[in-house]
Design a protein around this motif. Structure first.
Motif, PDB file in Angstrom:
ATOM      1  N   ASP A   1      12.061  -7.512 -11.038  1.00  0.00           N
ATOM      2  CA  ASP A   1      11.238  -7.611  -9.831  1.00  0.00           C
ATOM      3  C   ASP A   1      10.036  -8.484 -10.175  1.00  0.00           C
ATOM      4  O   ASP A   1       9.192  -8.113 -10.997  1.00  0.00           O
ATOM      5  CB  ASP A   1      10.785  -6.217  -9.395  1.00  0.00           C
ATOM      6  CG  ASP A   1      10.003  -6.224  -8.093  1.00  0.00           C
ATOM      7  OD1 ASP A   1       9.353  -7.243  -7.784  1.00  0.00           O
ATOM      8  OD2 ASP A   1      10.036  -5.201  -7.390  1.00  0.00           O
ATOM      9  N   VAL A   2       9.963  -9.641  -9.554  1.00  0.00           N
ATOM     10  CA  VAL A   2       8.900 -10.587  -9.885  1.00  0.00           C
ATOM     11  C   VAL A   2       7.531 -10.010  -9.570  1.00  0.00           C
ATOM     12  O   VAL A   2       6.567 -10.183 -10.326  1.00  0.00           O
ATOM     13  CB  VAL A   2       9.112 -11.918  -9.139  1.00  0.00           C
ATOM     14  CG1 VAL A   2       7.925 -12.860  -9.361  1.00  0.00           C
ATOM     15  CG2 VAL A   2      10.404 -12.592  -9.594  1.00  0.00           C
ATOM     16  N   GLN A   3       7.427  -9.301  -8.458  1.00  0.00           N
ATOM     17  CA  GLN A   3       6.114  -8.808  -8.040  1.00  0.00           C
ATOM     18  C   GLN A   3       5.589  -7.700  -8.959  1.00  0.00           C
ATOM     19  O   GLN A   3       4.387  -7.628  -9.222  1.00  0.00           O
ATOM     20  CB  GLN A   3       6.176  -8.291  -6.595  1.00  0.00           C
ATOM     21  CG  GLN A   3       6.060  -9.395  -5.538  1.00  0.00           C
ATOM     22  CD  GLN A   3       7.231 -10.373  -5.567  1.00  0.00           C
ATOM     23  OE1 GLN A   3       8.385  -9.960  -5.662  1.00  0.00           O
ATOM     24  NE2 GLN A   3       6.940 -11.659  -5.498  1.00  0.00           N
ATOM     25  N   THR A   4       6.469  -6.874  -9.440  1.00  0.00           N
ATOM     26  CA  THR A   4       6.008  -5.791 -10.316  1.00  0.00           C
ATOM     27  C   THR A   4       6.211  -6.106 -11.792  1.00  0.00           C
ATOM     28  O   THR A   4       5.636  -5.443 -12.652  1.00  0.00           O
ATOM     29  CB  THR A   4       6.774  -4.494 -10.005  1.00  0.00           C
ATOM     30  OG1 THR A   4       8.167  -4.663 -10.309  1.00  0.00           O
ATOM     31  CG2 THR A   4       6.622  -4.122  -8.530  1.00  0.00           C
ATOM     32  N   GLY A   5       7.057  -7.099 -12.075  1.00  0.00           N
ATOM     33  CA  GLY A   5       7.354  -7.435 -13.450  1.00  0.00           C
ATOM     34  C   GLY A   5       8.238  -6.430 -14.140  1.00  0.00           C
ATOM     35  O   GLY A   5       8.369  -6.455 -15.367  1.00  0.00           O
ATOM     36  N   LYS A   6       8.875  -5.588 -13.380  1.00  0.00           N
ATOM     37  CA  LYS A   6       9.688  -4.529 -13.965  1.00  0.00           C
ATOM     38  C   LYS A   6      11.167  -4.773 -13.721  1.00  0.00           C
ATOM     39  O   LYS A   6      11.570  -5.390 -12.742  1.00  0.00           O
ATOM     40  CB  LYS A   6       9.295  -3.180 -13.372  1.00  0.00           C
ATOM     41  CG  LYS A   6       7.880  -2.735 -13.731  1.00  0.00           C
ATOM     42  CD  LYS A   6       7.566  -1.378 -13.121  1.00  0.00           C
ATOM     43  CE  LYS A   6       6.176  -0.906 -13.518  1.00  0.00           C
ATOM     44  NZ  LYS A   6       5.874   0.438 -12.956  1.00  0.00           N
ATOM     45  N   GLU A   7      11.950  -4.236 -14.638  1.00  0.00           N
ATOM     46  CA  GLU A   7      13.392  -4.270 -14.472  1.00  0.00           C
ATOM     47  C   GLU A   7      13.787  -3.341 -13.335  1.00  0.00           C
ATOM     48  O   GLU A   7      13.283  -2.217 -13.220  1.00  0.00           O
ATOM     49  CB  GLU A   7      14.082  -3.825 -15.759  1.00  0.00           C
ATOM     50  CG  GLU A   7      15.588  -3.721 -15.643  1.00  0.00           C
ATOM     51  CD  GLU A   7      16.251  -3.212 -16.912  1.00  0.00           C
ATOM     52  OE1 GLU A   7      17.355  -2.644 -16.816  1.00  0.00           O
ATOM     53  OE2 GLU A   7      15.672  -3.378 -18.004  1.00  0.00           O
ATOM     54  N   VAL A   8      14.727  -3.810 -12.494  1.00  0.00           N
ATOM     55  CA  VAL A   8      15.198  -2.965 -11.390  1.00  0.00           C
ATOM     56  C   VAL A   8      16.675  -2.646 -11.510  1.00  0.00           C
ATOM     57  O   VAL A   8      17.159  -1.706 -10.842  1.00  0.00           O
ATOM     58  CB  VAL A   8      14.898  -3.613 -10.031  1.00  0.00           C
ATOM     59  CG1 VAL A   8      13.389  -3.676  -9.786  1.00  0.00           C
ATOM     60  CG2 VAL A   8      15.517  -5.007  -9.929  1.00  0.00           C
TER      61      VAL A   8
ATOM     62  N   ALA B   1      23.056   0.194  -3.648  1.00  0.00           N
ATOM     63  CA  ALA B   1      22.855   1.622  -3.407  1.00  0.00           C
ATOM     64  C   ALA B   1      22.775   2.421  -4.701  1.00  0.00           C
ATOM     65  O   ALA B   1      22.268   3.550  -4.707  1.00  0.00           O
ATOM     66  CB  ALA B   1      23.987   2.164  -2.536  1.00  0.00           C
ATOM     67  N   ASP B   2      23.223   1.843  -5.820  1.00  0.00           N
ATOM     68  CA  ASP B   2      23.196   2.563  -7.098  1.00  0.00           C
ATOM     69  C   ASP B   2      21.873   2.422  -7.834  1.00  0.00           C
ATOM     70  O   ASP B   2      21.677   3.055  -8.876  1.00  0.00           O
ATOM     71  CB  ASP B   2      24.319   2.058  -8.005  1.00  0.00           C
ATOM     72  CG  ASP B   2      25.698   2.414  -7.483  1.00  0.00           C
ATOM     73  OD1 ASP B   2      25.787   3.326  -6.640  1.00  0.00           O
ATOM     74  OD2 ASP B   2      26.673   1.756  -7.923  1.00  0.00           O
ATOM     75  N   TYR B   3      20.965   1.599  -7.311  1.00  0.00           N
ATOM     76  CA  TYR B   3      19.726   1.326  -8.029  1.00  0.00           C
ATOM     77  C   TYR B   3      18.541   1.510  -7.080  1.00  0.00           C
ATOM     78  O   TYR B   3      18.248   0.643  -6.236  1.00  0.00           O
ATOM     79  CB  TYR B   3      19.719  -0.100  -8.580  1.00  0.00           C
ATOM     80  CG  TYR B   3      20.878  -0.390  -9.515  1.00  0.00           C
ATOM     81  CD1 TYR B   3      20.794  -0.077 -10.865  1.00  0.00           C
ATOM     82  CD2 TYR B   3      22.047  -0.965  -9.034  1.00  0.00           C
ATOM     83  CE1 TYR B   3      21.855  -0.328 -11.719  1.00  0.00           C
ATOM     84  CE2 TYR B   3      23.106  -1.233  -9.891  1.00  0.00           C
ATOM     85  CZ  TYR B   3      23.010  -0.905 -11.229  1.00  0.00           C
ATOM     86  OH  TYR B   3      24.062  -1.167 -12.074  1.00  0.00           O
ATOM     87  N   GLY B   4      17.862   2.645  -7.227  1.00  0.00           N
ATOM     88  CA  GLY B   4      16.735   2.932  -6.351  1.00  0.00           C
ATOM     89  C   GLY B   4      15.645   1.898  -6.446  1.00  0.00           C
ATOM     90  O   GLY B   4      15.066   1.480  -5.433  1.00  0.00           O
ATOM     91  N   ALA B   5      15.317   1.481  -7.640  1.00  0.00           N
ATOM     92  CA  ALA B   5      14.255   0.496  -7.816  1.00  0.00           C
ATOM     93  C   ALA B   5      14.631  -0.830  -7.175  1.00  0.00           C
ATOM     94  O   ALA B   5      13.781  -1.542  -6.626  1.00  0.00           O
ATOM     95  CB  ALA B   5      13.966   0.297  -9.299  1.00  0.00           C
ATOM     96  N   LEU B   6      15.901  -1.171  -7.239  1.00  0.00           N
ATOM     97  CA  LEU B   6      16.371  -2.389  -6.606  1.00  0.00           C
ATOM     98  C   LEU B   6      16.256  -2.283  -5.095  1.00  0.00           C
ATOM     99  O   LEU B   6      15.841  -3.239  -4.415  1.00  0.00           O
ATOM    100  CB  LEU B   6      17.815  -2.664  -7.021  1.00  0.00           C
ATOM    101  CG  LEU B   6      18.509  -3.882  -6.385  1.00  0.00           C
ATOM    102  CD1 LEU B   6      17.721  -5.157  -6.630  1.00  0.00           C
ATOM    103  CD2 LEU B   6      19.941  -4.018  -6.900  1.00  0.00           C
ATOM    104  N   GLN B   7      16.624  -1.104  -4.574  1.00  0.00           N
ATOM    105  CA  GLN B   7      16.493  -0.912  -3.127  1.00  0.00           C
ATOM    106  C   GLN B   7      15.054  -1.069  -2.668  1.00  0.00           C
ATOM    107  O   GLN B   7      14.772  -1.739  -1.660  1.00  0.00           O
ATOM    108  CB  GLN B   7      17.010   0.482  -2.760  1.00  0.00           C
ATOM    109  CG  GLN B   7      18.519   0.634  -2.875  1.00  0.00           C
ATOM    110  CD  GLN B   7      18.977   2.038  -2.519  1.00  0.00           C
ATOM    111  OE1 GLN B   7      18.492   3.013  -3.108  1.00  0.00           O
ATOM    112  NE2 GLN B   7      19.907   2.140  -1.589  1.00  0.00           N
ATOM    113  N   SER B   8      14.143  -0.434  -3.408  1.00  0.00           N
ATOM    114  CA  SER B   8      12.737  -0.518  -3.024  1.00  0.00           C
ATOM    115  C   SER B   8      12.226  -1.953  -3.073  1.00  0.00           C
ATOM    116  O   SER B   8      11.476  -2.388  -2.196  1.00  0.00           O
ATOM    117  CB  SER B   8      11.886   0.362  -3.953  1.00  0.00           C
ATOM    118  OG  SER B   8      12.255   1.718  -3.810  1.00  0.00           O
ATOM    119  N   ALA B   9      12.645  -2.694  -4.089  1.00  0.00           N
ATOM    120  CA  ALA B   9      12.194  -4.079  -4.202  1.00  0.00           C
ATOM    121  C   ALA B   9      12.732  -4.925  -3.062  1.00  0.00           C
ATOM    122  O   ALA B   9      12.029  -5.773  -2.506  1.00  0.00           O
ATOM    123  CB  ALA B   9      12.647  -4.655  -5.551  1.00  0.00           C
TER     124      ALA B   9
END
Length: 808
Positions: free
Chosen positions: A597-604, A639-647
């Motif tokens: 995630d570019v905005q948070t710099g975290k892996e999603v 749908a398997d990745y919550g952080a990805l969904q949020s991003a």
């Protein structure tokens, strides 16, 4: 010194200087201190600045001479040129055209004097006295500039010849231009001819540091002087000058140092062996060390100039070739040698010496005469020039091979002898020794493979002649430790032999080696260490011992190019395809793709990729081990990745990390990453929507329409909310589970994620919802909100659209 004509003998004391380099050498030998001074220079005279050296005490000189004599070169430089034919007569004065034997010992006191009009009354008896003192050569001044002539020259020449002395002539130079140089040469030659001096006379240019000669073009004008003399028949040339003047203007370059007579006076005007050794080591042909020999004349020690050339040229030689022949594995020697002393010596030998092992003979070969008309053309007055050529071919074995292998200089001698075995009644010419130490190599291949490292190339070395074992070594240049070594068998390389025809065994210089992926090699690669290839010839079967190495440039195996071909979102799945070619994949073979995630710099999200064949990448990156299988495909079910969904629902952008790891399960452990800064965004930040109907039937409120937004890809739920715009509060919400199919929306917004199922049709019952009933009864304005959320209850991160409020 050779003097100009207006001179008052010993009239003035004058301070003289030497160059810094010369001064340092003389001080180191103990010959002088920094305040060297002499009283040999008069006023109002035409002379070079004399090089003067002083001493602190005679005892100091004597003791230092003894200590230094063993470390100072004792022979003048010999010819090392390699011309294929003799020089034309006009250039016969150039040192590089003649190889001179300088093995003869020099005198320990003056053996040469020079005279001019100052010594006008020198009788036959006077010359005989000098001859009895060891003087063999007399140099007579004939001319100066274009208008002065020594009126006593004829009697001086006749009287010197009467006692058997060798006579040479000199001219004092004043020219400042080419035309003046030509005029002075004409004057010198005319007077020499009038005095009966033959063409073989040694004609010397006295070039001293006077105002007329201190200019940069003196060498060019001096060459004009020589060419003019040669055109007039006088081809035997030499230069007289001062040491510092020659160091500044390099006039010796016009004839060579062996034909240069240099002046340098020590403070006490004397010589000893250390001084002689030092001056001779400079390579000059003669050294004038005093102007008061026997109290009256200039004294000189001959290092070969007058011995070899004062009678004209009676001896000449050249080594045309001395080289290894790679195809025949021989040492070939050829050249020519002509000498008046060769008469009566019909047998010829070429002898090879190990110059660095006491001059020990390592080979000899009797040779036949070779016709050399070119030598006759250049030196018509020397005996035997027509068949003065020689050629020999020596097998590279035995003592000769050992000497070459040790890097020793191999010295060639051409011997003329009357004996059949070549060991008596002989005349030798020694050529300069040559070391055969060529050591050339090239690395054709240095590649990392899935199995280890593969290398190939060639190594041609003269000194491999005594080192039969060939090794290839892998070396960790970063840690300074050997990784592995492998003995190899050399292979044929005709291309190398064509390029290096004079290097031993160049035709069989190829090598190749494959190094397995050992722990040491794996660690070096994983650490990104610089790995170096060494190719070695050695006399030790284990690869140590006395070795000749070539260290190739080190290489770090950290190539890591990657590219994303496609990065798409469809039907709840993000697909990433591309390629990642990495050297270090050989130690970390598991391929993973990670979304950041570019905005948070975290892996999603991350998935283990499917490897795909990529011959196109292999063509572009042939040296990367896994290039042919560097392709990848990675599918992320959103749908398997919550952080990805949020991003996604927040409209964030994404980068891709292409990773190789030695961890099969999680993609951690040792890893090699390539960050692909794509800044990929799956939405424009805009939604598309429409409220098709918003109606009331009694206490039942119904809403139909559609809402499409790329960001909905990250939503877990879709809600339709009924809102009381008058009371500013939510009345009720309903989950739209799958959405209503809207092919019309999909056609209109084909690029918008979820457009095909963007519809909704919901009803709210006021009979069961008192808040809705009250709002309807009080005629409040009602409003529909369409919302996508990453939370099951419709909160969390969400996007929504507020349709316009109205009264129902």
């Amino acid at each position: 010194m050779l003097k100009g004509e207006k001179r008052n003998i010993h009239s003035v004391k004058k301070l003289y200087t030497v160059s810094a380099a010369t001064l340092a050498t003389l001080v180191s030998l103990g010959f002088i201190n920094a305040s060297a001074q002499a009283d040999d220079q008069p006023t109002n005279q035409s002379t070079a600045t004399t090089e003067v050296a002083s001493q602190t005490s005679q005892n100091q000189i004597n003791s230092q001479s003894q200590a230094s004599s063993s470390t100072v070169a004792t022979t003048a430089a010999t010819d090392t040129s390699s011309t294929t034919s003799a020089a034309p007569a006009v250039t016969a004065t150039t040192q590089s055209k003649v190889a001179v034997n300088t093995s003869t010992q020099v005198a320990s006191s003056a053996d040469t004097i020079d005279i001019s009009a100052y010594q006008k009354n020198m009788s036959v008896g006077t010359f005989q006295n000098y001859k009895n003192m060891g003087v063999q050569n007399v140099v007579v001044k004939l001319t100066e500039s274009t208008g002065w002539t020594n009126g006593y020259a004829q009697s001086q020449i006749n009287n010197a010849r009467a006692v058997g002395m060798n006579v040479s002539a000199y001219h004092f130079v004043r020219f400042t231009s080419a035309s003046e140089a030509q005029a002075e040469a004409n004057h010198f030659a005319t007077v020499a001819r009038q005095l009966g001096l033959g063409n073989d006379t040694l004609m010397i240019a006295d070039v001293e540091s006077v105002p007329q000669t201190r200019y940069a073009g003196i060498v060019n004008n001096l060459n004009v002087f020589w060419n003019t003399l040669s055109s007039l028949g006088y081809t035997n040339h030499a230069v007289y000058t001062g040491l510092s003047y020659d160091q500044q203007y390099n006039v010796s370059s016009t004839v060579g140092k062996a034909r240069t007579w240099v002046a340098m006076y020590f403070y006490d005007y004397s010589v000893n062996q250390a001084r002689i050794n030092y001056k001779r080591s400079l390579g000059y042909g003669a050294w004038q060390y005093t102007d008061r020999f026997n109290g009256a004349v200039d004294g000189t020690i001959d290092f070969g100039l007058f011995r070899n050339y004062s009678h004209g040229i009676t001896r000449a030689a050249n080594l045309d070739n001395m080289s290894i022949n790679a195809s025949s594995n021989t040492l070939n020697v050829s050249g020519w040698f002509a000498d008046n002393n060769n008469q009566g010596k019909s047998n010829r030998y070429v002898i090879l010496l190990d110059q660095d092992n006491g001059g020990r003979e390592v080979a000899r070969q009797q040779v036949s005469a070779v016709s050399r008309q070119d030598v006759t053309n250049a030196y018509p007055t020397i005996y035997g020039t027509g068949d003065s050529g020689f050629s020999a071919s020596f097998s590279l074995n035995g003592s000769l091979a050992q000497a070459i292998g040790a890097g020793h200089r191999i010295q060639a001698i051409i011997r003329y002898t009357s004996s059949s075995d070549g060991n008596s009644d002989y005349n030798d010419n020694y050529f300069d020794g040559i070391s055969f130490t060529q050591n050339s190599a090239y690395l054709d291949k240095f590649e990392l493979t899935n199995n280890g490292i593969s290398v190939a190339g060639w190594h041609a070395a003269d000194q491999s002649i005594s080192r039969p074992y060939n090794y290839v070594i892998l070396y960790d240049q970063t840690t300074k430790r050997e990784i592995a070594r492998q003995q190899v068998t050399t292979t044929s390389r005709a291309d190398v032999q064509n390029a290096y025809q004079n290097v031993y065994q160049s035709g069989k210089s190829g090598f190749s080696a494959n190094f397995a992926m050992t722990n040491a090699l794996r660690t070096a690669i994983a650490n990104g260490d610089a790995i170096q290839v060494i190719t070695r010839y050695t006399d030790d079967n284990a690869g140590n011992g006395n070795a000749v190495d070539v260290w190739f440039n080190s290489k770090t195996f950290n190539q890591d190019p990657a590219y994303v071909d496609n990065f798409t979102l469809n039907n709840g799945v993000i697909t990433v395809t591309g390629w990642h070619a990495a050297d270090q994949s050989v130690v970390a073979p598991n391929q993973w793709i990670i979304l950041i995630d570019v905005q948070t710099g975290k892996e999603v999200a991350r998935v283990k990729a499917t490897t795909v064949s990529r011959p196109d990448v292999a063509n572009a990156y042939p040296t990367i081990a896994n290039a042919a299988n560097s392709g990848f495909t990675a599918n992320f079910k959103v749908a398997d990745y919550g952080a990805l969904q949020s991003a996604l629902i927040q409209g964030h952008s994404f980068n891709v990390v292409a990773r190789y790891s030695d961890d099969t399960q999680n993609g951690e452990g040792y890893r090699v990453d390539d960050w692909l800064m794509l800044n990929k965004k799956f939405s424009t930040g805009n939604g598309y929507e429409n409220l098709d109907s918003f109606t009331r039937n009694g206490n039942i409120v119904r809403a139909t329409g559609w809402y499409a937004d790329d960001r909905s890809a990250g939503a877990k739920t879709k809600y339709i909310i009924l809102y009381d715009a008058t009371a500013n509060r939510e009345i009720a919400r309903q989950v739209v589970t799958n959405g209503v199919s809207r092919p019309d929306v999909a056609r209109a917004y084909s690029s918008v994620y979820g457009a095909n199922n963007s519809g909704f049709d919901v009803s709210f019952d006021g009979n069961t919802n008192q808040v809705l009933a009250n709002a309807l009864r009080n005629n409040h304005q009602l409003q529909i909100i369409a919302r996508y959320s990453d939370s099951q209850n419709g909160e969390g991160n969400y996007i929504q659209y507020w349709f316009g409020a109205r009264n129902l």
